[in-house]
Design an enzyme around this catalytic site. Structure first.
Site, short mmCIF file in Angstrom:
data_model
loop_
_atom_site.label_atom_id
_atom_site.label_comp_id
_atom_site.label_asym_id
_atom_site.label_seq_id
_atom_site.Cartn_x
_atom_site.Cartn_y
_atom_site.Cartn_z
N LYS A 54 2.95 16.52 -1.85
CA LYS A 54 1.78 15.87 -1.39
C LYS A 54 2.02 15.26 -0.27
CE LYS A 54 -0.59 15.64 -6.10
NZ LYS A 54 -0.71 14.70 -7.16
N GLN A 98 0.26 8.79 -9.12
CA GLN A 98 0.57 10.02 -9.94
C GLN A 98 0.54 9.62 -11.36
OE1 GLN A 98 1.21 12.93 -8.26
NE2 GLN A 98 1.30 13.94 -10.42
N ASP A 121 -8.26 10.90 -5.70
CA ASP A 121 -8.01 11.85 -6.85
C ASP A 121 -9.43 12.03 -7.44
OD1 ASP A 121 -5.61 12.74 -7.04
OD2 ASP A 121 -4.64 10.97 -7.90
#
Ligand code: NAD
Length: 292
Positions: A54, A98, A121
């Site tokens: 990412k 994460q 997200d």
């Protein structure tokens, strides 16, 4: 019939090139690059790889990523304090935490602390609620990435039966909402579903997000179906397996995603897109990929 491959790598590369151009143009106008805070807690090898990918993708398109690598024994309050600080940091447009998190941390409690406007997200209850009400803002990356892939192959949605296997908060549930918005009739299967083959056989569009290698047998696939395989599991020999028995399914489906190279790259591309949106680069509530 041999299914055509849905090339997620190629579609994601196209989207990333578009994002790079958008950022370049805004910087020429004097705007600062978008900023994404990336938080990794602990040393989980898979998570470390995802985070590295990412951050590399951010660099490729010109997003400034700010990395916070925290020790696995961090206290929940400390992580929440960091999130609050990032919520107030004007240089940070998006916050990526994460998952999974270590046991001592309640992931829902921490995710709830992220400012929904920085929730790139799309996991925050506010953003999922907006999607449920057909008024999406920041959309969950994997399901929305799948919608872009389906749009790319000119998938018809209305009057089609979409069957989703897996009902997690990050894939299955938002996927169901996306396909419902698009006009499909949606069935969601999960670990308590009796007779999974019965439902899979009805799927014009099948999305599997379970994480059990080849749980979906090729012979269950409806002739001419579109098959999207989200599952990724590492086998003992190190190779990657999807949820779907690929070769057998390919003989029946019209379209199918490979694993790897299908859904995964799209998840990252949508994360970048969401960061642009959080940074105010994209003003309208419509997406500007020209695909949806
Ligand atoms: P999860 O474990 O949170 O959810 C799995 C779901 O599968 C659950 O709803 C469960 O009820 C269902 N399930 C389990 N056994 C089943 C069975 N026998 N029959 C039917 N349903 C069953 O997993 P997740 O986070 O949603 O991820 C699913 C898979 O997708 C994993 O392999 C993960 O690595 C992968 N994934 C890939 C991406 C990507 O970008 N490519 C993104 C997210 C997740």
């Amino acid at each position: 019939m041999t299914a055509q491959l849905i090339d997620g790598k190629a579609v994601a590369a196209e989207l990333k090139a578009h994002i790079r151009e958008q950022i370049k143009a805004k910087i020429m106008e004097g705007k600062r690059p978008p900023g994404l805070a990336v938080i990794l807690v602990g040393e989980d090898p898979a998570s470390s790889i995802y985070v590295r990918n990412k951050r590399e993708a951010c660099e490729q398109v010109g997003i400034h990523s700010i990395y916070h690598h925290l020790s696995a024994d961090i206290k929940e309050e400390e992580l929440i304090a960091l999130i609050h600080a990032l919520n107030h940091d004007k240089k940070v447009d998006g916050i990526l935490l994460q998952l999974p998190l270590p046991r001592q941390i309640d992931a829902n409690k921490v995710l709830d602390c992220i400012d929904p406007q920085k929730d790139v997200d799309g996991f925050h209850a506010y953003n999922l609620g907006r999607l449920a009400q057909r008024r999406p803002l920041l959309r969950s990356c994997t399901p929305y990435g799948i919608m872009l892939l389906l749009d790319h192959i000119h998938q018809q949605y209305k009057g089609k039966h979409a069957v989703i296997v897996g009902a997690s908060n990050i894939v299955g549930r938002p996927m169901a909402l996306e396909l419902l918005i698009a006009g499909s009739t949606v069935t969601v299967c999960h670990r308590f579903t009796h007779d999974l083959p019965y439902f899979v056989r009805q799927a014009d569009i099948l999305v599997s997000a379970v994480g059990k290698p080849e749980i979906i047998k090729g012979e269950w696939i409806k002739e001419g179906a579109t098959v999207v395989d989200v599952g990724i599991t590492r086998r003992e020999d190190g190779s990657l397996a999807g949820d779907v028995e690929f070769e057998a399914a390919r003989k029946r489906a019209a379209w199918i995603t490979p694993v790897p190279g299908g859904v995964g790259p799209m998840t990252v591309a949508v994360l970048l897109h969401n960061t642009l949106r959080a940074a105010g680069y994209i003003n309208s509530h419509q997406d500007d990929f020209g695909l949806r």
